[in-house]
Scaffold this active site. Structure first.
Site, PDB file in Angstrom:
ATOM      1  CB  CYS A   1      -1.010   3.659  -0.860  1.00  0.00           C
ATOM      2  SG  CYS A   1       0.600   2.866  -0.941  1.00  0.00           S
TER       3      CYS A   1
ATOM      4  CB  CYS B   1       4.147   6.369  -6.632  1.00  0.00           C
ATOM      5  SG  CYS B   1       4.559   6.692  -4.900  1.00  0.00           S
TER       6      CYS B   1
HETATM    7  N1  DGL Z   1       2.319   6.538  -2.098  1.00  0.00           N
HETATM    8  C1  DGL Z   1       2.660   5.148  -2.266  1.00  0.00           C
HETATM    9  C2  DGL Z   1       2.162   4.673  -3.655  1.00  0.00           C
HETATM   10  O1  DGL Z   1       1.300   5.262  -4.190  1.00  0.00           O
HETATM   11  C3  DGL Z   1       4.109   5.027  -1.986  1.00  0.00           C
HETATM   12  C4  DGL Z   1       4.619   3.677  -1.810  1.00  0.00           C
HETATM   13  C5  DGL Z   1       5.845   3.477  -0.937  1.00  0.00           C
HETATM   14  O2  DGL Z   1       5.734   3.687   0.264  1.00  0.00           O
HETATM   15  O3  DGL Z   1       6.859   3.027  -1.464  1.00  0.00           O
HETATM   16  O4  DGL Z   1       2.596   3.741  -4.224  1.00  0.00           O
END
Ligand code: DGL
Length: 258
Positions: A73, A183
């Site tokens: 993440c 993301c």
């Molecule tokens: N997959 C997360 C990232 O890479 C998502 C973030 C979120 O929950 O807004 O930033």
């Protein structure tokens, strides 16, 4: 110790895009995944809140006996990586928006960096961008709402046009060399973004993500710490703070998505 699983976490389903790469490159490991779907999205929260949630994810996985942690993440990494590395006594691998490979490709067009509002705002990413040879080429595009829709399990190529229009219309008609998927959720809508880009930008922007580089880093960290497994079976245990009955089949279908 090397028999233990690798722990992977994300705010939700996005980390499945990283785990999918890990299963291909490191099939002799076993994995435990934690999706904090009960608290997704992280990207609209404060640095303090994200850090607190990221620690809860990390300690959940520590409780499962993991030997190494992969923070799949970008948002959790931006807020909490330093504090998590300080506190945990296992190696921690994390994400960063792939602006380095995007900036190393020559070109006179712009690079659009799509990520959560928190990732684009926080100092970790801003410092990374400042180290690029031509930071002015990179345009940060916070994309609130995108993760929420991906979490519902919608992936059709035209299902994101309204949101993409909201984020990208200021750059319509411009020459865009690359679009960085900053993301891990966005990797699942690569086709929707490519389709939109082909319709609205000049040239054919490359879509770049950091997943493969992160998994290579995970491999290096496992090997250099003597933690790599040769007898694992790419097993995946899935845990979530959200509705497991709805999310489990969706998560495993994403792991198998091309
Ligand atoms: N997959 C997360 C990232 O890479 C998502 C973030 C979120 O929950 O807004 O930033």
């Amino acid at each position: 110790m090397s028999d233990r699983p690798v722990g992977v976490f994300d705010s939700g389903l996005g980390g499945a895009s990283v785990l999918r790469e890990a299963l291909i490159r490191l099939p002799f490991e076993n994995y435990v995944y934690y999706g904090d779907n009960g608290n997704v999205p992280y990207g609209d929260k404060s640095e303090y809140e994200i850090t607190k949630l990221a620690f809860e994810c990390a300690y959940f996985l520590i409780g499962k006996g993991v030997k190494t942690m992969l923070i799949a993440c970008n948002t959790a990494t931006s807020a909490a990586i330093r504090a998590i590395r300080e506190k945990l006594d296992i190696p921690v691998v994390s994400m960063e928006p792939a602006i380095k490979p995007a900036c190393s490709e020559p070109g006179d067009g712009k690079i659009l960096m799509m990520a959560t509002a928190a990732t684009t705002r926080l100092s970790r990413y801003q410092a990374l961008k400042a180290r690029m040879p031509d930071p002015g080429r990179v345009i940060d595009i916070p994309c609130p709402g995108l993760v929420d829709r991906i979490e519902t399990g919608v992936f059709e190529d035209d299902a994101f046009d309204d949101l993409l229009y909201r984020f990208l219309s200021p750059y319509h008609g411009q020459k865009i060399d690359s679009i960085v998927l900053g993301c891990t959720h966005y990797v699942f809508i690569k086709n929707a973004i490519s389709r939109y880009a082909a319709l609205h930008f000049e040239g054919k922007p490359r879509l770049v993500d950091g997943n493969a580089a992160t998994v290579r880093q995970l491999e290096r960290v496992l090997v250099s710490n003597g933690l790599n497994n040769s007898a694992g079976k790419a097993s995946v245990d899935f845990f979530t703070s959200g509705d497991a009955d709805r999310l489990r089949p969706l998560f495993f279908s994403l792991l198998n998505r091309a």
